[in-house]
Scaffold this motif. Sequence first.
Motif, PDB file in Angstrom:
ATOM      1  N   LYS A  95       0.814  -1.225   0.000  1.00 54.80           N
ATOM      2  CA  LYS A  95       0.000   0.000   0.000  1.00 54.80           C
ATOM      3  C   LYS A  95       0.846   1.273   0.000  1.00 54.80           C
ATOM      4  N   HIS A  96       2.147   1.117  -0.149  1.00 55.70           N
ATOM      5  CA  HIS A  96       3.024   2.291  -0.227  1.00 55.70           C
ATOM      6  C   HIS A  96       3.506   2.550  -1.647  1.00 55.70           C
ATOM      7  N   ARG A 141      -8.163   5.121   0.016  1.00 56.32           N
ATOM      8  CA  ARG A 141      -6.951   4.447   0.470  1.00 56.32           C
ATOM      9  C   ARG A 141      -6.766   4.672   1.962  1.00 56.32           C
ATOM     10  N   ASP A 142      -6.361   3.627   2.670  1.00 60.22           N
ATOM     11  CA  ASP A 142      -6.190   3.734   4.111  1.00 60.22           C
ATOM     12  C   ASP A 142      -4.731   3.974   4.512  1.00 60.22           C
ATOM     13  N   VAL A 143      -3.848   4.120   3.522  1.00 65.63           N
ATOM     14  CA  VAL A 143      -2.458   4.502   3.771  1.00 65.63           C
ATOM     15  C   VAL A 143      -2.146   5.710   2.885  1.00 65.63           C
ATOM     16  N   GLN A 144      -1.658   6.786   3.485  1.00 67.65           N
ATOM     17  CA  GLN A 144      -1.360   7.989   2.726  1.00 67.65           C
ATOM     18  C   GLN A 144      -0.153   7.760   1.825  1.00 67.65           C
ATOM     19  N   PRO A 145      -0.306   7.921   0.503  1.00 68.94           N
ATOM     20  CA  PRO A 145       0.848   7.731  -0.379  1.00 68.94           C
ATOM     21  C   PRO A 145       1.889   8.843  -0.172  1.00 68.94           C
ATOM     22  N   ASP A 176       0.754  10.857  -4.483  1.00 65.72           N
ATOM     23  CA  ASP A 176      -0.459  11.404  -3.861  1.00 65.72           C
ATOM     24  C   ASP A 176      -1.321  12.081  -4.920  1.00 65.72           C
ATOM     25  N   THR A 229      -4.618  12.927  -4.418  1.00 61.68           N
ATOM     26  CA  THR A 229      -5.838  13.446  -3.798  1.00 61.68           C
ATOM     27  C   THR A 229      -6.217  14.824  -4.339  1.00 61.68           C
ATOM     28  N   GLN A 245      -0.364   6.663 -11.343  1.00 59.83           N
ATOM     29  CA  GLN A 245       0.537   6.309 -10.245  1.00 59.83           C
ATOM     30  C   GLN A 245       1.547   5.252 -10.681  1.00 59.83           C
TER      31      GLN A 245
END
Length: 407
Positions: free
Chosen positions: A147-148, A273-277, A282, A284, A319
């Motif tokens: 998730k990273h 997403r539950d993990v901040q890229p 990012d 967002t 991404q």
Amino acid sequence: MPEQTPLDLPEGDPFGPHNLPYGVFSLADERDRRVGVRLGSHVLDAGAAAHALGSPYASLLAQPSLAPLLAAGRQTWRDVRRALTAWVTVPAHREVVEPLFEPLSAVRLHLPFDVADYVDFYASENHATNLGRLFRPDSEPLLPNWKHLPVGYHGRAGTVVVSGTDVVRPSGQRKAPYATEPTFGPSTKLDIETEIGFVVGAPSELGTPVPLSGFRDHVFGLCLLNDWSARDIQPWEQVPLGPHTAKSFATSVSAWVTPLEALDAARVAPPVRDVQPLPYLDDTKAEEPGGYDIRITVALNGEVISEPPFAGMYWTGAQMLAHMTVAGASLRTGDLYGSGTISGPERRQRGSLIELTWNGAEALALASGERRFLVDGDEVTMTAWAPGPDGTKVGLGSVSGRIRAAV
């Protein structure tokens, strides 16, 4: 009633003027390859049309490959698409353009561009979770990095083949969990991977990463992709450096490349997403949503076995591109990168046989017989569509392949 022509399409045709995917074709009695644009069940000789209408893009389209068009860049892609739309919709062009169509049934379709580099990702959380549960039942299904960053590997560009090309069953080393030594032989767990391919047009400079905002400047369009996989060869050879011969024998792509502009109405936000890229990933605050609402159907010997939804992919094409180049890797015209297997949360939405049969433990009951993995003679066909403007559908060219016995 006037005779129907290639320009007279039935209502709702997913390959109407709102689509216009590109490919390369030749006539049955000729060797010369030429750029074609699909309209309904016909293909327009784009170079001949450009020449007949005095277009400035005649030399660009009168080529045996899409490569010159891909390399020309975003503004040219836009201009050529506008010109093509006018050629097939403006009545004044009808008399010139109509004779330049050929029925799809009368042409041979080719790989539309030479693949420069090929990278395959692993961007579906559902798929990665399913495989993690299968192979690491006593651990967390997702590895700490998943998730990273968009996990991926570099594949073999020279074995990317166009839809309709037979796939020879690969042979290789296999080692069963209970065995002390490996054996060699044809794969007994030959599988599919339902994917979307991203086709790179404009290149980039070595040492210069491509940001998220550069996606449209470099990616020309999308195609359907099937990354055939030998599941019994893969686990023995991939430790510690990743997939090798289990995935290098064949990757099938559709003969048609759908330009990004044709898919504007299908843009959707990716899952929350539950993990901040990290900042370079990012999205967002991106100007437009990064996902695509593409509905895929997978058929085995004509029987539908799965309908994976592309809208649920955790990592987006932008991404993947940003991560692929963040260390300074350059893009080349004709680069191809795949999304990785597309799977949804429901069993009917799993995009590979290893998931559909839970690594062979749960056979699929089909009219052609039970299947855990592919047998010789099996034919897999993937089709897809996406929402288009004003309630239309945008069809993506199908990708198919038939399994031949190992040599």
